[in-house]
Motif scaffolding. Structure first.
Motif, PDB file in Angstrom:
ATOM      1  N   LEU A  10     142.741 100.615  28.836  1.00 45.90           N
ATOM      2  CA  LEU A  10     143.573 101.796  28.952  1.00 45.90           C
ATOM      3  C   LEU A  10     142.907 102.761  29.924  1.00 45.90           C
ATOM      4  O   LEU A  10     141.735 103.088  29.760  1.00 45.90           O
ATOM      5  N   THR A  11     143.624 103.184  30.945  1.00 48.71           N
ATOM      6  CA  THR A  11     143.035 104.135  31.892  1.00 48.71           C
ATOM      7  C   THR A  11     143.417 105.546  31.446  1.00 48.71           C
ATOM      8  O   THR A  11     144.586 105.872  31.344  1.00 48.71           O
ATOM      9  N   ILE A  12     142.401 106.327  31.148  1.00 47.22           N
ATOM     10  CA  ILE A  12     142.664 107.668  30.651  1.00 47.22           C
ATOM     11  C   ILE A  12     142.171 108.695  31.656  1.00 47.22           C
ATOM     12  O   ILE A  12     140.974 108.835  31.887  1.00 47.22           O
ATOM     13  N   PRO A  13     143.097 109.388  32.297  1.00 45.00           N
ATOM     14  CA  PRO A  13     142.651 110.399  33.259  1.00 45.00           C
ATOM     15  C   PRO A  13     141.829 111.478  32.567  1.00 45.00           C
ATOM     16  O   PRO A  13     142.085 111.811  31.413  1.00 45.00           O
ATOM     17  N   LYS A  14     140.855 112.004  33.303  1.00 52.97           N
ATOM     18  CA  LYS A  14     139.964 113.018  32.749  1.00 52.97           C
ATOM     19  C   LYS A  14     140.766 114.252  32.304  1.00 52.97           C
ATOM     20  O   LYS A  14     141.698 114.666  32.976  1.00 52.97           O
ATOM     21  N   GLY A  15     140.403 114.779  31.176  1.00 52.85           N
ATOM     22  CA  GLY A  15     141.043 116.006  30.720  1.00 52.85           C
ATOM     23  C   GLY A  15     142.466 115.815  30.215  1.00 52.85           C
ATOM     24  O   GLY A  15     143.227 116.759  30.108  1.00 52.85           O
ATOM     25  N   TRP A  16     142.839 114.595  29.920  1.00 58.20           N
ATOM     26  CA  TRP A  16     144.226 114.332  29.499  1.00 58.20           C
ATOM     27  C   TRP A  16     144.362 114.225  27.987  1.00 58.20           C
ATOM     28  O   TRP A  16     145.308 114.743  27.383  1.00 58.20           O
ATOM     29  N   LEU A  17     143.339 113.561  27.378  1.00 56.26           N
ATOM     30  CA  LEU A  17     143.420 113.247  25.948  1.00 56.26           C
ATOM     31  C   LEU A  17     143.643 114.452  25.054  1.00 56.26           C
ATOM     32  O   LEU A  17     144.390 114.381  24.088  1.00 56.26           O
ATOM     33  N   CYS A  18     142.976 115.565  25.380  1.00 52.88           N
ATOM     34  CA  CYS A  18     143.015 116.694  24.447  1.00 52.88           C
ATOM     35  C   CYS A  18     144.380 117.373  24.396  1.00 52.88           C
ATOM     36  O   CYS A  18     144.612 118.238  23.564  1.00 52.88           O
ATOM     37  N   TYR A  19     145.306 116.935  25.251  1.00 55.86           N
ATOM     38  CA  TYR A  19     146.667 117.472  25.176  1.00 55.86           C
ATOM     39  C   TYR A  19     147.590 116.560  24.372  1.00 55.86           C
ATOM     40  O   TYR A  19     148.747 116.898  24.141  1.00 55.86           O
ATOM     41  N   LEU A  20     147.081 115.382  24.007  1.00 56.20           N
ATOM     42  CA  LEU A  20     147.952 114.395  23.367  1.00 56.20           C
ATOM     43  C   LEU A  20     148.000 114.573  21.860  1.00 56.20           C
ATOM     44  O   LEU A  20     146.973 114.602  21.178  1.00 56.20           O
ATOM     45  N   ALA A  21     149.209 114.656  21.331  1.00 56.78           N
ATOM     46  CA  ALA A  21     149.416 114.819  19.893  1.00 56.78           C
ATOM     47  C   ALA A  21     148.955 113.555  19.157  1.00 56.78           C
ATOM     48  O   ALA A  21     148.943 112.469  19.748  1.00 56.78           O
ATOM     49  N   PRO A  22     148.583 113.701  17.862  1.00 56.64           N
ATOM     50  CA  PRO A  22     148.090 112.535  17.110  1.00 56.64           C
ATOM     51  C   PRO A  22     149.036 111.335  17.174  1.00 56.64           C
ATOM     52  O   PRO A  22     148.582 110.206  17.361  1.00 56.64           O
ATOM     53  N   GLU A  23     150.357 111.597  17.066  1.00 60.02           N
ATOM     54  CA  GLU A  23     151.293 110.457  17.068  1.00 60.02           C
ATOM     55  C   GLU A  23     151.304 109.753  18.425  1.00 60.02           C
ATOM     56  O   GLU A  23     151.528 108.546  18.510  1.00 60.02           O
ATOM     57  N   VAL A  24     151.021 110.506  19.500  1.00 61.61           N
ATOM     58  CA  VAL A  24     150.969 109.887  20.830  1.00 61.61           C
ATOM     59  C   VAL A  24     149.660 109.109  20.970  1.00 61.61           C
ATOM     60  O   VAL A  24     149.636 107.960  21.409  1.00 61.61           O
ATOM     61  N   ILE A  25     148.564 109.742  20.532  1.00 60.47           N
ATOM     62  CA  ILE A  25     147.244 109.089  20.579  1.00 60.47           C
ATOM     63  C   ILE A  25     147.281 107.763  19.809  1.00 60.47           C
ATOM     64  O   ILE A  25     146.756 106.758  20.267  1.00 60.47           O
ATOM     65  N   HIS A  28     135.207 119.357  23.783  1.00 60.32           N
ATOM     66  CA  HIS A  28     134.492 119.349  25.061  1.00 60.32           C
ATOM     67  C   HIS A  28     133.208 118.514  24.992  1.00 60.32           C
ATOM     68  O   HIS A  28     132.420 118.665  24.068  1.00 60.32           O
ATOM     69  N   GLY A  29     133.028 117.659  25.984  1.00 59.95           N
ATOM     70  CA  GLY A  29     131.801 116.873  26.081  1.00 59.95           C
ATOM     71  C   GLY A  29     131.773 115.635  25.184  1.00 59.95           C
ATOM     72  O   GLY A  29     130.792 114.899  25.199  1.00 59.95           O
ATOM     73  N   GLN A  30     132.815 115.421  24.423  1.00 55.97           N
ATOM     74  CA  GLN A  30     132.803 114.250  23.538  1.00 55.97           C
ATOM     75  C   GLN A  30     133.436 113.042  24.247  1.00 55.97           C
ATOM     76  O   GLN A  30     134.340 113.191  25.054  1.00 55.97           O
ATOM     77  N   PRO A  31     132.954 111.825  23.906  1.00 54.47           N
ATOM     78  CA  PRO A  31     133.507 110.639  24.575  1.00 54.47           C
ATOM     79  C   PRO A  31     134.958 110.385  24.134  1.00 54.47           C
ATOM     80  O   PRO A  31     135.328 110.740  23.007  1.00 54.47           O
ATOM     81  N   PRO A  32     135.762 109.773  25.020  1.00 54.40           N
ATOM     82  CA  PRO A  32     137.178 109.544  24.706  1.00 54.40           C
ATOM     83  C   PRO A  32     137.396 108.831  23.364  1.00 54.40           C
ATOM     84  O   PRO A  32     138.287 109.211  22.607  1.00 54.40           O
ATOM     85  N   GLU A  33     136.554 107.827  23.072  1.00 58.27           N
ATOM     86  CA  GLU A  33     136.745 107.066  21.817  1.00 58.27           C
ATOM     87  C   GLU A  33     136.666 108.004  20.618  1.00 58.27           C
ATOM     88  O   GLU A  33     137.423 107.885  19.661  1.00 58.27           O
ATOM     89  N   GLY A  34     135.705 108.943  20.687  1.00 53.85           N
ATOM     90  CA  GLY A  34     135.505 109.888  19.586  1.00 53.85           C
ATOM     91  C   GLY A  34     136.713 110.808  19.431  1.00 53.85           C
ATOM     92  O   GLY A  34     137.145 111.108  18.319  1.00 53.85           O
ATOM     93  N   ILE A  35     137.249 111.246  20.553  1.00 54.01           N
ATOM     94  CA  ILE A  35     138.410 112.148  20.514  1.00 54.01           C
ATOM     95  C   ILE A  35     139.611 111.388  19.939  1.00 54.01           C
ATOM     96  O   ILE A  35     140.314 111.879  19.053  1.00 54.01           O
TER      97      ILE A  35
END
Ligand code: ATP
Length: 321
Positions: free
Chosen positions: A189-204, A244-251
C-alpha cells in the motif's frame, strides 16, 4: 449523445436551455498558455497559466489515456465541479477533456496553503483567527455536502489562506488520482506522507495492501470528511499533525482500534477539545455535520472573550514527543 448522458437526472427534467452540458466546460488545450510549474502532486503537475487571466492548470498524468473508465471517471468529476460556486471553494473554470491531454483549469489561488502557514512557517494563529479559518472551512464543506459532493481529501495542503480568506481546493479529485501514474505500485500500500492522519477509522480499516485505495473500496462519506476536518482543527490549534512522528503501522493500528491522539497536554479549553473529539468520533453516525460544527464554533469566541479578551492559545509544545 454525451449532451444527454453527461447530465445528472435532476438536470434532465430542466428545460434544455437551462441545462449546462459538459461540453460548455470543455477548454481546447491550445487555448491555454502554460507558464511555470507551481508544484507536483500525486496526480500530475500543476502549472500557472493564462486563460482569460491567471489560472492554475492541473495536468493529469493518467496511466492509460485510452481507457474508457479513466475518461468517464474524469468526466464525472468535472460534472461535479461545475456545480460548485462558493466563495470558500476554488473557482472551477473548465477542463481539457480530450485525451491524452486531460487537465482541470481553476482560478489561481494566491497566498499559501494552511500547510505552509502551520508546518513550514510555523505560524501560530490566535484563537479568534483559528475560529474564523475553521468557520470558513465549514462553510465551504457544508456547501459541498449540501450539493452531495464529498471532498475525500480534505487536508491543510488543500486549503489556501490569504488575507483572512479561506479557499478549499482539490475536492472530489480522489477517484481521479487513483488512476494516475505512480499511484499503483506493486503489492504494498503506498501511503503519501501526511495522509493517514486525515483518514477516518472506517476508511483506515478498509485500506488493503496490494491494491491502491479505490473509491469503490473505501467508505468515504460526509462523516469521513468531518473526521478530516477534525485533523485540520487539531493542526490549527496545535501546529502539528496528530500522531506526529509515529510510524504509519502504529497510526493505522491505533486509529483502526478507535484510539485518538491524547489531548491531555494541550492547553485549550474543553469546548475547543470537544469539537475535536466529536469530529474524531469512532462511529461515523456520531460525528457532527458541518452545520453543527459551525454553530459550535460561533459560540466559542464569545465564551472565550468573556474570560480574557484576545486570549491567544498558548499550546504546550511538550506534547509533541
Ligand atoms: P497531493 O497530490 O498529495 O494532494 P499536493 O496538494 O501538494 O499533494 P497538488 O494538489 O497537485 O498536490 O498541488 C501541487 C501544487 O500546486 C501545490 O503546491 C499546491 O499548493 C499548488 N496548487 C494546487 N492548486 C492550486 C491553485 N488553484 N492555485 C495555486 N496553486 C495551486
Amino acid at each position: 449523445d454525451s449532451q444527454v448522458s453527461d447530465m445528472d437526472p435532476n438536470e434532465r427534467s430542466w428545460p434544455r436551455q437551462n441545462s449546462l452540458s459538459l461540453r460548455e466546460w470543455d477548454i481546447p488545450f491550445d487555448e491555454l498558455q502554460i507558464e511555470e510549474t507551481i508544484g507536483v502532486g500525486r496526480f500530475g503537475v500543476v502549472y500557472k497559466g493564462n486563460w482569460h487571466g491567471s489560472v492554475a492548470i492541473k495536468m493529469l498524468n493518467m496511466d492509460d489515456m485510452d481507457d474508457k473508465k479513466t475518461l468517464e471517471t474524469f468526466k464525472q468529476e468535472v460534472a461535479n465541479f461545475r456545480k460548485t460556486r462558493h466563495e470558500n471553494l476554488v473557482l472551477f473554470m473548465g477542463a481539457c477533456m480530450k485525451p491524452p491531454r486531460l487537465a482541470i483549469v481553476t482560478s489561481l489561488c494566491k497566498g499559501m496553503t494552511l500547510y505552509k502557514h502551520i508546518h513550514v512557517r510555523k505560524e501560530k494563529f490566535n484563537l479568534s483567527r483559528t475560529i474564523r479559518i475553521a468557520q470558513q472551512v465549514c462553510q465551504g464543506m457544508g456547501y459541498l455536502h449540501a450539493r452531495e459532493i464529498l471532498h475525500k481529501d480534505l487536508k491543510t495542503k488543500n486549503i489556501f489562506y490569504e488575507n483572512g480568506k479561506v479557499v478549499i481546493t482539490d475536492f472530489g479529485l480522489f477517484s481521479v488520482t487513483k488512476l494516475c501514474q505512480g499511484n499503483r505500485k506493486g503489492d504494498w500500500l503506498t501511503i503519501p506522507k501526511g495522509w493517514l492522519c486525515y483518514l477516518a477509522p472506517e476508511v483506515i480499516r478498509s485500506l488493503k495492501a496490494g491494491n491502491q485505495p479505490d473509491d469503490t473500496d473505501l467508505p468515504f462519506s460526509t462523516a469521513s470528511d468531518v473526521y478530516a476536518f477534525g485533523t485540520v482543527w487539531y493542526e490549527l490549534l496545535y501546529g502539528e499533525w496528530p500522531f506526529h512522528g509515529q510510524p504509519p503501522e502504529g497510526i493505522i493500528w491505533q486509529v483502526g482500534k478507535g484510539m485518538k491522539q491524547p489531548l491531555t497536554n494541550i492547553q485549550a479549553s474543553q469546548d475547543v477539545k470537544d469539537i475535536l473529539m466529536a469530529c474524531w468520533a469512532y462511529k461515523p453516525v456520531e460525528r457532527p455535520h458541518f452545520g453543527n460544527i459551525q454553530s459550535t464554533l460561533l459560540k466559542l469566541p464569545k465564551k472565550r472573550l468573556a474570560r480574557s479578551p484576545s486570549h491567544p492559545i498558548h499550546l504546550s509544545r511538550s506534547a509533541e514527543s
